[in-house]
Write a protein that holds these residues in place. Sequence first.
Motif, PDB file in Angstrom:
ATOM      1  N   PRO A 376       0.813  -1.235   0.000  1.00  0.00           N
ATOM      2  CA  PRO A 376       0.000   0.000   0.000  1.00  0.00           C
ATOM      3  C   PRO A 376       0.839   1.273   0.000  1.00  0.00           C
ATOM      4  O   PRO A 376       0.491   2.255  -0.665  1.00  0.00           O
ATOM      5  N   ILE A 377       1.949   1.281   0.730  1.00  0.00           N
ATOM      6  CA  ILE A 377       2.792   2.475   0.796  1.00  0.00           C
ATOM      7  C   ILE A 377       3.355   2.805  -0.581  1.00  0.00           C
ATOM      8  O   ILE A 377       3.326   3.953  -1.038  1.00  0.00           O
ATOM      9  N   LEU A 378       3.852   1.785  -1.279  1.00  0.00           N
ATOM     10  CA  LEU A 378       4.431   1.998  -2.603  1.00  0.00           C
ATOM     11  C   LEU A 378       3.366   2.442  -3.603  1.00  0.00           C
ATOM     12  O   LEU A 378       3.613   3.313  -4.446  1.00  0.00           O
ATOM     13  N   ALA A 379       2.177   1.827  -3.518  1.00  0.00           N
ATOM     14  CA  ALA A 379       1.090   2.186  -4.431  1.00  0.00           C
ATOM     15  C   ALA A 379       0.676   3.640  -4.237  1.00  0.00           C
ATOM     16  O   ALA A 379       0.459   4.381  -5.213  1.00  0.00           O
ATOM     17  N   ILE A 380       0.576   4.070  -2.980  1.00  0.00           N
ATOM     18  CA  ILE A 380       0.202   5.460  -2.685  1.00  0.00           C
ATOM     19  C   ILE A 380       1.245   6.418  -3.253  1.00  0.00           C
ATOM     20  O   ILE A 380       0.913   7.451  -3.855  1.00  0.00           O
ATOM     21  N   LEU A 381       2.518   6.089  -3.092  1.00  0.00           N
ATOM     22  CA  LEU A 381       3.587   6.956  -3.587  1.00  0.00           C
ATOM     23  C   LEU A 381       3.564   7.065  -5.113  1.00  0.00           C
ATOM     24  O   LEU A 381       3.755   8.152  -5.674  1.00  0.00           O
ATOM     25  N   GLY A 405      -6.063   3.824 -10.175  1.00  0.00           N
ATOM     26  CA  GLY A 405      -4.999   3.899  -9.186  1.00  0.00           C
ATOM     27  C   GLY A 405      -5.546   3.821  -7.774  1.00  0.00           C
ATOM     28  O   GLY A 405      -5.005   3.103  -6.918  1.00  0.00           O
ATOM     29  N   ILE A 406      -6.631   4.547  -7.521  1.00  0.00           N
ATOM     30  CA  ILE A 406      -7.257   4.536  -6.190  1.00  0.00           C
ATOM     31  C   ILE A 406      -7.844   3.163  -5.882  1.00  0.00           C
ATOM     32  O   ILE A 406      -7.722   2.662  -4.749  1.00  0.00           O
ATOM     33  N   ILE A 407      -8.451   2.528  -6.878  1.00  0.00           N
ATOM     34  CA  ILE A 407      -8.975   1.160  -6.675  1.00  0.00           C
ATOM     35  C   ILE A 407      -7.831   0.218  -6.287  1.00  0.00           C
ATOM     36  O   ILE A 407      -7.972  -0.619  -5.391  1.00  0.00           O
ATOM     37  N   GLY A 408      -6.686   0.380  -6.953  1.00  0.00           N
ATOM     38  CA  GLY A 408      -5.529  -0.444  -6.628  1.00  0.00           C
ATOM     39  C   GLY A 408      -5.051  -0.221  -5.213  1.00  0.00           C
ATOM     40  O   GLY A 408      -4.758  -1.178  -4.481  1.00  0.00           O
ATOM     41  N   VAL A 409      -4.965   1.048  -4.802  1.00  0.00           N
ATOM     42  CA  VAL A 409      -4.524   1.373  -3.445  1.00  0.00           C
ATOM     43  C   VAL A 409      -5.492   0.802  -2.411  1.00  0.00           C
ATOM     44  O   VAL A 409      -5.079   0.171  -1.421  1.00  0.00           O
ATOM     45  N   VAL A 410      -6.793   1.025  -2.641  1.00  0.00           N
ATOM     46  CA  VAL A 410      -7.807   0.520  -1.704  1.00  0.00           C
ATOM     47  C   VAL A 410      -7.750  -1.010  -1.615  1.00  0.00           C
ATOM     48  O   VAL A 410      -7.867  -1.596  -0.532  1.00  0.00           O
ATOM     49  N   SER A 411      -7.534  -1.661  -2.758  1.00  0.00           N
ATOM     50  CA  SER A 411      -7.498  -3.131  -2.791  1.00  0.00           C
ATOM     51  C   SER A 411      -6.362  -3.687  -1.948  1.00  0.00           C
ATOM     52  O   SER A 411      -6.566  -4.591  -1.133  1.00  0.00           O
ATOM     53  N   VAL A 412      -5.147  -3.145  -2.144  1.00  0.00           N
ATOM     54  CA  VAL A 412      -4.014  -3.689  -1.387  1.00  0.00           C
ATOM     55  C   VAL A 412      -4.107  -3.308   0.088  1.00  0.00           C
ATOM     56  O   VAL A 412      -3.666  -4.078   0.959  1.00  0.00           O
ATOM     57  N   CYS A 413      -4.705  -2.147   0.383  1.00  0.00           N
ATOM     58  CA  CYS A 413      -4.921  -1.786   1.792  1.00  0.00           C
ATOM     59  C   CYS A 413      -5.885  -2.768   2.459  1.00  0.00           C
ATOM     60  O   CYS A 413      -5.649  -3.238   3.581  1.00  0.00           O
ATOM     61  N   ALA A 414      -6.978  -3.078   1.757  1.00  0.00           N
ATOM     62  CA  ALA A 414      -7.977  -4.003   2.297  1.00  0.00           C
ATOM     63  C   ALA A 414      -7.372  -5.394   2.501  1.00  0.00           C
ATOM     64  O   ALA A 414      -7.636  -6.059   3.515  1.00  0.00           O
ATOM     65  N   LEU A 415      -6.560  -5.831   1.558  1.00  0.00           N
ATOM     66  CA  LEU A 415      -5.941  -7.157   1.680  1.00  0.00           C
ATOM     67  C   LEU A 415      -4.912  -7.183   2.808  1.00  0.00           C
ATOM     68  O   LEU A 415      -4.742  -8.211   3.477  1.00  0.00           O
TER      69      LEU A 415
END
Length: 425
Positions: A376-381, A405-415
């Motif tokens: 999640p940290i890398l995706a946000i950056l 991009g936001i869907i990707g960030v939310v997905s990895v955060c949720a996982l």
Amino acid sequence: MTEQTIQKGTVQPMATESPATAGHPRRFWRTLALIGPAFVAGAWQFGPGNLASAVQAGSAYQYTLIWVIIVSTILMIFLTDMSVRLGIQSPVSLISSIKKRLGAAAGMVAGIGVFLITLCFSVGNAVGAGLGLSLLVPGTAPVMWSLICTLFVASILFIKSTYAVVEKILVVMIAVMAICFVVSAFVSGADWAQAALSLVPSVPSGAWILVIALVGTNFSINAAFYASYATKERKRTAEEYRTVTLVDTIPGIVAPGIMTILVIVVAAAVLGQTGSPLDSFAGLAKVFEPLAGPVGGFIFALGFCGSALSSMIPNAIAGGTMLSDAFGRGASAGTVTARVTSGCVLAFGVMVTLLFQGSPVQLIILAQALTVLVAPILAILIVFMANDRGLMGCLRNKWWQNVFGIIGVVSVCALSIRLLINFFV
């Protein structure tokens, strides 16, 4: 008027290219030369963790988890595209750009984050290489081969000419396995109608760790992050961006996604009748028996070992390069810091392999799942930097790119949250 030249006292017409054909061969080779960074990221994805997770998914849950690969592949395309654009527009490395805009601490977090993910991947690579070679040489210990492979990779990291030869051999090994999966998908009696129904998202009971592992390997944020470095090394320009997207980014990420789906389909058709996960490598190797009989296990082991070694090399290089860049020691794999750190990545993988020998297949899957804790940290950056107007200019994210991009960030955060719940609840 036809151009002329005087040769041996006579006037002869000079051959000229017509406007319709002039430069076509040159344009073709220039376009071909744009292939690279995304294919490197895709090849990095398609390692032993990917294969083990996909075979496990097909054997335990048949076609149910194919949707995970499709969603992961789509999100991976968008994150990789952002990273490629960052590589084109940033005058320095991505981590250096992060430091400049968000502070040194943010750059350190990014570098350490990628390094931690490469440590997780190194476990799957070491275990996979050992398992593959132990099946190719019956009666030998997988741990011994893990150690030998790690030392071998450590040596070729310092000898570029050797790496070029080894890389070609590994590509052939993986290509043989890939062809077998394609053929097996059609001769194994796969239920394509059932596979189509699996496009509707659902997660069977007890499958969350496997789902997280599949996302960790197919939506590989660290591979996407590293694409910016590969793009900058190739000196891509904004004028080449559209062509790069069509010939590299999209096919480079879609190809391993399709292969992973085929792995699940074959595993579901061949091994899915049991409805239980496979805990041994011998069980995984049965996936090619309908196609090639006893030789099928040999082919799978050969390709599995090739995928482990081919992933082991860029994984170690990326981990070393990113950490070197984070500490301001240079954004090149050739720095002393990068080489020492690359060695640490390899050493970690073989050390964990030596310590935990109970269930190697499950160890690979767990290691892949753990990567989502840092992702999640890398995706946000990546998403944040791709929206920097001053840095990105005309290649700044559009609104629809931000949506994915936001869907990707939310997905990895949720996982990540789900993985922590699985561990502590």
